[in-house]
Design an enzyme around this catalytic site. Sequence first.
Site, PDB file in Angstrom:
ATOM      1  N   HIS A 123       0.848  -1.188   0.000  1.00  0.00           N
ATOM      2  CA  HIS A 123       0.000   0.000   0.000  1.00  0.00           C
ATOM      3  C   HIS A 123       0.881   1.234   0.000  1.00  0.00           C
ATOM      4  O   HIS A 123       1.935   1.244   0.625  1.00  0.00           O
ATOM      5  CB  HIS A 123      -0.917   0.016   1.235  1.00  0.00           C
ATOM      6  N   ASP A 145      -7.817  -5.481   0.108  1.00  0.00           N
ATOM      7  CA  ASP A 145      -8.339  -6.334  -0.956  1.00  0.00           C
ATOM      8  C   ASP A 145      -7.894  -7.781  -0.860  1.00  0.00           C
ATOM      9  O   ASP A 145      -8.282  -8.606  -1.676  1.00  0.00           O
ATOM     10  CB  ASP A 145      -7.922  -5.774  -2.319  1.00  0.00           C
TER      11      ASP A 145
HETATM   12  N1  CMC Z   1       4.241  -7.526  -4.881  1.00  0.00           N
HETATM   13  C1  CMC Z   1       5.573  -7.490  -5.051  1.00  0.00           C
HETATM   14  N2  CMC Z   1       6.326  -6.369  -4.881  1.00  0.00           N
HETATM   15  C2  CMC Z   1       5.694  -5.243  -4.566  1.00  0.00           C
HETATM   16  C3  CMC Z   1       4.304  -5.188  -4.370  1.00  0.00           C
HETATM   17  C4  CMC Z   1       3.574  -6.383  -4.554  1.00  0.00           C
HETATM   18  N3  CMC Z   1       2.235  -6.402  -4.405  1.00  0.00           N
HETATM   19  N4  CMC Z   1       3.924  -3.936  -4.057  1.00  0.00           N
HETATM   20  C5  CMC Z   1       5.059  -3.197  -4.042  1.00  0.00           C
HETATM   21  N5  CMC Z   1       6.139  -3.998  -4.342  1.00  0.00           N
HETATM   22  C6  CMC Z   1       7.546  -3.587  -4.361  1.00  0.00           C
HETATM   23  C7  CMC Z   1       7.861  -2.799  -5.620  1.00  0.00           C
HETATM   24  O1  CMC Z   1       8.316  -3.640  -6.665  1.00  0.00           O
HETATM   25  C8  CMC Z   1       8.934  -1.880  -5.126  1.00  0.00           C
HETATM   26  O2  CMC Z   1      10.145  -2.619  -5.020  1.00  0.00           O
HETATM   27  P1  CMC Z   1      11.557  -1.892  -5.304  1.00  0.00           P
HETATM   28  O3  CMC Z   1      11.714  -0.908  -4.191  1.00  0.00           O
HETATM   29  O4  CMC Z   1      12.547  -3.002  -5.286  1.00  0.00           O
HETATM   30  O5  CMC Z   1      11.420  -1.216  -6.634  1.00  0.00           O
HETATM   31  C9  CMC Z   1       8.499  -1.546  -3.689  1.00  0.00           C
HETATM   32  O6  CMC Z   1       7.744  -2.685  -3.267  1.00  0.00           O
HETATM   33  C10 CMC Z   1       7.651  -0.286  -3.559  1.00  0.00           C
HETATM   34  O7  CMC Z   1       6.548  -0.412  -4.472  1.00  0.00           O
HETATM   35  P2  CMC Z   1       5.913   0.789  -5.284  1.00  0.00           P
HETATM   36  O8  CMC Z   1       5.236   0.248  -6.511  1.00  0.00           O
HETATM   37  O9  CMC Z   1       6.928   1.869  -5.466  1.00  0.00           O
HETATM   38  O10 CMC Z   1       4.832   1.285  -4.238  1.00  0.00           O
HETATM   39  P3  CMC Z   1       3.612   2.210  -4.561  1.00  0.00           P
HETATM   40  O11 CMC Z   1       3.320   2.936  -3.318  1.00  0.00           O
HETATM   41  O12 CMC Z   1       3.869   3.022  -5.802  1.00  0.00           O
HETATM   42  O13 CMC Z   1       2.437   1.183  -4.934  1.00  0.00           O
HETATM   43  C11 CMC Z   1       0.642  -0.332  -4.703  1.00  0.00           C
HETATM   44  C12 CMC Z   1       1.452   0.787  -4.038  1.00  0.00           C
HETATM   45  C13 CMC Z   1      -0.593  -0.627  -3.859  1.00  0.00           C
HETATM   46  C14 CMC Z   1       0.156   0.130  -6.091  1.00  0.00           C
HETATM   47  C15 CMC Z   1       1.526  -1.588  -4.844  1.00  0.00           C
HETATM   48  O14 CMC Z   1       1.914  -2.060  -3.569  1.00  0.00           O
HETATM   49  C16 CMC Z   1       0.850  -2.704  -5.638  1.00  0.00           C
HETATM   50  O15 CMC Z   1       0.958  -2.736  -6.873  1.00  0.00           O
HETATM   51  N6  CMC Z   1       0.143  -3.662  -4.950  1.00  0.00           N
HETATM   52  C17 CMC Z   1      -0.620  -4.689  -5.629  1.00  0.00           C
HETATM   53  C18 CMC Z   1      -1.962  -4.102  -6.064  1.00  0.00           C
HETATM   54  C19 CMC Z   1      -2.914  -3.906  -4.900  1.00  0.00           C
HETATM   55  O16 CMC Z   1      -3.074  -4.792  -4.068  1.00  0.00           O
HETATM   56  N7  CMC Z   1      -3.575  -2.726  -4.871  1.00  0.00           N
HETATM   57  C20 CMC Z   1      -4.593  -2.423  -3.866  1.00  0.00           C
HETATM   58  C21 CMC Z   1      -4.200  -1.322  -2.951  1.00  0.00           C
HETATM   59  S1  CMC Z   1      -5.294  -1.208  -1.529  1.00  0.00           S
HETATM   60  C22 CMC Z   1      -6.843  -0.823  -2.187  1.00  0.00           C
HETATM   61  C23 CMC Z   1      -6.918   0.583  -2.646  1.00  0.00           C
HETATM   62  O17 CMC Z   1      -7.009   1.462  -1.791  1.00  0.00           O
HETATM   63  O18 CMC Z   1      -6.874   0.815  -3.860  1.00  0.00           O
END
Ligand code: CMC
Length: 429
Positions: A306, A363
């Site tokens: 998140h 989720d």
């Molecule tokens: N699985 C594997 N690695 C992950 C995941 C994941 N679900 N989420 C983040 N990472 C890694 C990412 O690769 C990155 O690694 P590195 O630092 O080595 O590059 C690090 O963790 C930080 O991730 P980010 O993408 O920069 O984080 P963000 O804040 O931009 O993204 C997120 C947040 C929710 C989009 C992301 O965690 C994600 O894609 N999760 C899966 C989709 C999901 O479950 N979304 C629902 C969110 S809660 C409901 C809502 O409010 O929408």
Amino acid sequence: MPDPAKILLDDKEIEIPVIIGTENERSLDISKLRSQTGLITLDNGYVNTGSTTSEVTYLDGEKGILRYRGYPIEELAAHCDFVEVCYLLIYGALPTSQEIEEFRTSIRQHTMLHEDIRTFYNGFPRDAHPMAILSSVVSGLSTFYQDSLDPHDPRQVEVSTHRLLAKLPTIAAYAYKKSTGQPFIYPQNDLNYCQNFLQMMFAVPSEPYEIDPDFVDALNLLLIVHADHEQNCSTSTVRMVGSSDANLFASISAGISALWGPLHGGANEACVNMLEQIIADGGNVKKYVDMAKDRDSGFRLMGFGHRVYKNFDPRARIIKKACDKLLAKLQISDPLFEVAQQLEEVALSDPYFVERKLYPNVDFYSGVIYRAIGIPVQMFTVLFAIGRLPGWLAHWVEMHESPHKRICRPRQVYTGATKRSLVPIKDRG
Ligand code: CMC
């Protein structure tokens, strides 16, 4: 006023006001920075940018705190029904018995769709995604309710607000009925909000439908925990669209589209699809954890991570408990729930997830509950939209009432080509 922060730019000291929120969160007010210096700030994905002050929802991602209008999510989930939470978010205070009765009555009066809206559904393909139907029909409401489109007229805004709260479950249930080929079931106004939705989803004219009170409770809880989450992608979209003085239906329709994406509300659907894939692939949880750790695989654990929560998502805790309880009560043993628990265990003991502070989000377990209730997977994000609607409405209204409202218009740092001369097409190679 706290002392301002100072930045040094080209030997000139510039003062930046420090703003302190009611929970002592400090922030830098950079709204005058461009006029003082000619510079803008750059923040890809708005990771560090506050787009507004807000009184609706407080969230502390480090401590796992979520409060609507000051009330902890755990207390609201334990003691309120969803319509009360809608009232709280939109009007800012918990309702008295009289206020809630008037609110419920008003919503009941608007649950039906105009018969001409029903005919829209004939035009959608049978396999249309219900999120596409939801956003289209909500946008279409502005063609039917031209008497309540003025964002500057509080009475018109209130009528549109009640219309949306009342009609979204009907629009959603009709989208499902369209996909099954069953006749649409009209709303029944002696039922409560969640009962009515379940009835419109699952009743058929040929036999009686008994509404399971456990399903009603589970649905009520899920809608409450999804009801608001401050400036997330869809809420920011609703504010952004509304900031141009676009009408409420247009703004909410845009929010529904933003929610659809798998990185946002679409994650619940993506998460169940992922769990099913893991089971079909022999249940090797570790293989998928390893894949999620491998950047080149392009695979992420859906329902994990998140932008804001870095210790745990309080909504996920509430949902996991409810999920456990519901499955035990219904005596269902869902392999998906078992795989989800295994996945959580393996991921949370893996340094990759620990270092990046990746935890199950709202989720991760919600889909297991939806499945137990009988909601098909394509409808999961629709349920999220019904839950998030009061949050969108509260933010849209708050933005319009703010004395600081301006059209949202971010800047950019241009990195394209510098000026060049046009070459006539015959001379281009
Ligand atoms: N699985 C594997 N690695 C992950 C995941 C994941 N679900 N989420 C983040 N990472 C890694 C990412 O690769 C990155 O690694 P590195 O630092 O080595 O590059 C690090 O963790 C930080 O991730 P980010 O993408 O920069 O984080 P963000 O804040 O931009 O993204 C997120 C947040 C929710 C989009 C992301 O965690 C994600 O894609 N999760 C899966 C989709 C999901 O479950 N979304 C629902 C969110 S809660 C409901 C809502 O409010 O929408």
